[in-house]
Design a protein around this motif. Structure first.
Motif, PDB file in Angstrom:
ATOM      1  N   SER A   3       0.855  -1.190   0.000  1.00 49.76           N
ATOM      2  CA  SER A   3       0.000   0.000   0.000  1.00 49.76           C
ATOM      3  C   SER A   3       0.888   1.235   0.000  1.00 49.76           C
ATOM      4  O   SER A   3       2.113   1.154   0.192  1.00 49.76           O
ATOM      5  CB  SER A   3      -0.879   0.000   1.247  1.00 49.76           C
ATOM      6  OG  SER A   3      -0.062   0.145   2.409  1.00 49.76           O
ATOM      7  N   CYS A 112       2.256   7.267  -2.935  1.00 52.07           N
ATOM      8  CA  CYS A 112       0.874   7.355  -3.411  1.00 52.07           C
ATOM      9  C   CYS A 112       0.790   7.125  -4.911  1.00 52.07           C
ATOM     10  O   CYS A 112      -0.138   6.465  -5.404  1.00 52.07           O
ATOM     11  CB  CYS A 112       0.276   8.713  -3.047  1.00 52.07           C
ATOM     12  SG  CYS A 112      -0.097   8.927  -1.291  1.00 52.07           S
ATOM     13  N   ASP A 361      -4.505   7.590   1.655  1.00 50.52           N
ATOM     14  CA  ASP A 361      -5.676   7.175   0.880  1.00 50.52           C
ATOM     15  C   ASP A 361      -6.110   8.284  -0.071  1.00 50.52           C
ATOM     16  O   ASP A 361      -6.450   8.021  -1.236  1.00 50.52           O
ATOM     17  CB  ASP A 361      -6.829   6.818   1.819  1.00 50.52           C
ATOM     18  CG  ASP A 361      -6.590   5.530   2.583  1.00 50.52           C
ATOM     19  OD1 ASP A 361      -5.758   4.708   2.125  1.00 50.52           O
ATOM     20  OD2 ASP A 361      -7.218   5.340   3.641  1.00 50.52           O
ATOM     21  N   ASP A 365      -6.006   7.972  -4.123  1.00 50.35           N
ATOM     22  CA  ASP A 365      -7.287   8.079  -4.831  1.00 50.35           C
ATOM     23  C   ASP A 365      -7.228   9.142  -5.927  1.00 50.35           C
ATOM     24  O   ASP A 365      -7.650   8.895  -7.071  1.00 50.35           O
ATOM     25  CB  ASP A 365      -8.397   8.412  -3.833  1.00 50.35           C
ATOM     26  CG  ASP A 365      -9.734   8.621  -4.515  1.00 50.35           C
ATOM     27  OD1 ASP A 365     -10.247   7.674  -5.153  1.00 50.35           O
ATOM     28  OD2 ASP A 365     -10.282   9.749  -4.438  1.00 50.35           O
TER      29      ASP A 365
END
Length: 376
Positions: A3, A112, A361, A365
């Protein structure tokens, strides 16, 4: 695949302070890019201190255009790190935050985008997704310079006019402009001797007339609207000087006097006369003049279609400018570019640097939506 949080934890564990080599963290990023199915390119070099440095580029897909992400893997020193229970290169989660040097600036952002790339690794793309992570951003953007001059993949981005994201921390606001910079060192040379004699030459006496000229120049820059740009806060070039003769006793005539000068060039202003005035003042006073680096300002019209599309995807209302610089100073051949990344610049370079866990997150996104918008 990891992640965004896990990517960041792995990268923060590498001590990649700019004075050291970033090759190990770059090797790790290269492994991840290959696992994502990327074609990769390395741009390696030896810095001025003989230290090995590396830039890594990757690409998924083919064709022209698409989206290109730019980040950096070097970090600033952490000599004032505040925590005793964990060091700056021991990523630690507490109170909903990931602490560690580089979490905000800017390994979290790099993570990210890597996580966002995973969403398309097995899909048929209509345009390429590019990734670039450089060395030495914190010490003069030297890695970006190497990429621009030596990377065939970067030339491909320019030829196809890929859309660009410089992923520095902006709280994921869309930034359409930032200041550039110019760093100069001016040196006066004298001769050391006991100050009770006439044998020495005090270097400070030659420096003082130059400093008087710099004071007058700074006053002009701060007061004359022709040197200002109201799109920025503050709207001036914030010229900053440092002075040191590095002499250890009051009874030694200083054999040298050193003045460092840094001012932040702004879009829409011809700053060349400022540079020339500083150079002429140094030379007319018999001083040495050394340019350490010159970085372009970054700017795209806030009403440009690409900026408006980024605002839509990021759910922002208006773009803004910032006063710090980024590697974007070197990527001026890319006509569609914004600065946009997770984290707050106020938290960068601090003694307790962290990135809020919610930013992982959110950043993943938004970057995923951008990839899907322009590459699927």
């Amino acid at each position: 695949m990891p992640s965004a949080l896990e990517y960041t934890q792995s990268m923060v564990a590498f001590d990649s302070v700019s004075s050291k080599s970033n090759v190990e963290v770059t090797n790790q990023i290269e492994d991840w890019l290959k696992q994502l199915g990327c074609e990769v390119e390395r741009v390696d070099y030896i810095d001025a201190n003989g230290v090995s440095k590396s830039n890594i580029l990757g690409k998924i897909g083919s064709g022209e255009g698409g989206l290109a992400y730019f980040g950096h893997s070097d970090v600033v020193p952490a000599t004032t790190w505040v925590f005793d229970e964990h060091g700056p290169f021991e990523p630690t989660i507490k109170d909903g935050k990931l602490f560690g040097r580089g979490t905000t600036d800017m390994k979290g952002s790099v993570a990210c985008f890597l996580a966002a790339m995973e969403s398309v690794k097995d899909k048929q793309l209509t345009a390429p997704v590019y990734f670039c992570c450089t060395a030495d951003e914190e010490v003069g953007m030297r890695g970006a310079e190497q990429v621009v001059k030596n990377s065939s993949m970067y030339r491909e981005m320019v030829a196809g006019q890929a859309r660009a994201i410089i992923g520095e921390p902006t709280m994921l606001d869309v930034v359409h402009g930032h200041k550039g910079g110019c760093s100069i060192v001016v040196t006066s040379k004298g001769r050391a001797a006991h100050s009770s004699t006439k044998e020495g030459t005090n270097a400070n006496w030659k420096m003082i007339p130059f400093l008087a000229e710099m004071k007058a120049l700074n006053d002009e820059l701060e007061s004359d609207p022709k040197w200002q740009n109201e799109e920025f806060t503050p709207p001036t070039m914030t010229m900053n000087i440092g002075i040191n003769d590095h002499t250890g006793a009051i009874n030694i005539t200083p054999p040298q006097s050193i003045c460092t000068i840094y001012y932040r060039r702004m879009p829409g202003i011809d700053a060349e006369p400022i540079f020339e005035r500083i150079q002429n003042a140094a030379e007319s006073n018999g001083l040495e003049f050394d340019v350490r680096f010159r970085a372009n300002p970054f700017y795209i019209d806030p009403n440009a279609e690409y900026v408006q599309e980024c605002l839509e995807l990021a759910e922002n209302k208006t773009p803004r400018t910032v006063s710090y610089g980024t590697d974007g100073a070197w990527y001026y051949e890319l006509e569609r570019a914004v600065v946009m990344g997770p984290g707050n610049i106020a938290q960068a370079h601090t003694h307790d640097e962290y990135l809020d866990l919610k930013e992982f997150d959110r950043g993943t996104d938004i970057y995923t939506r951008m990839i899907h918008r322009w590459c699927l």
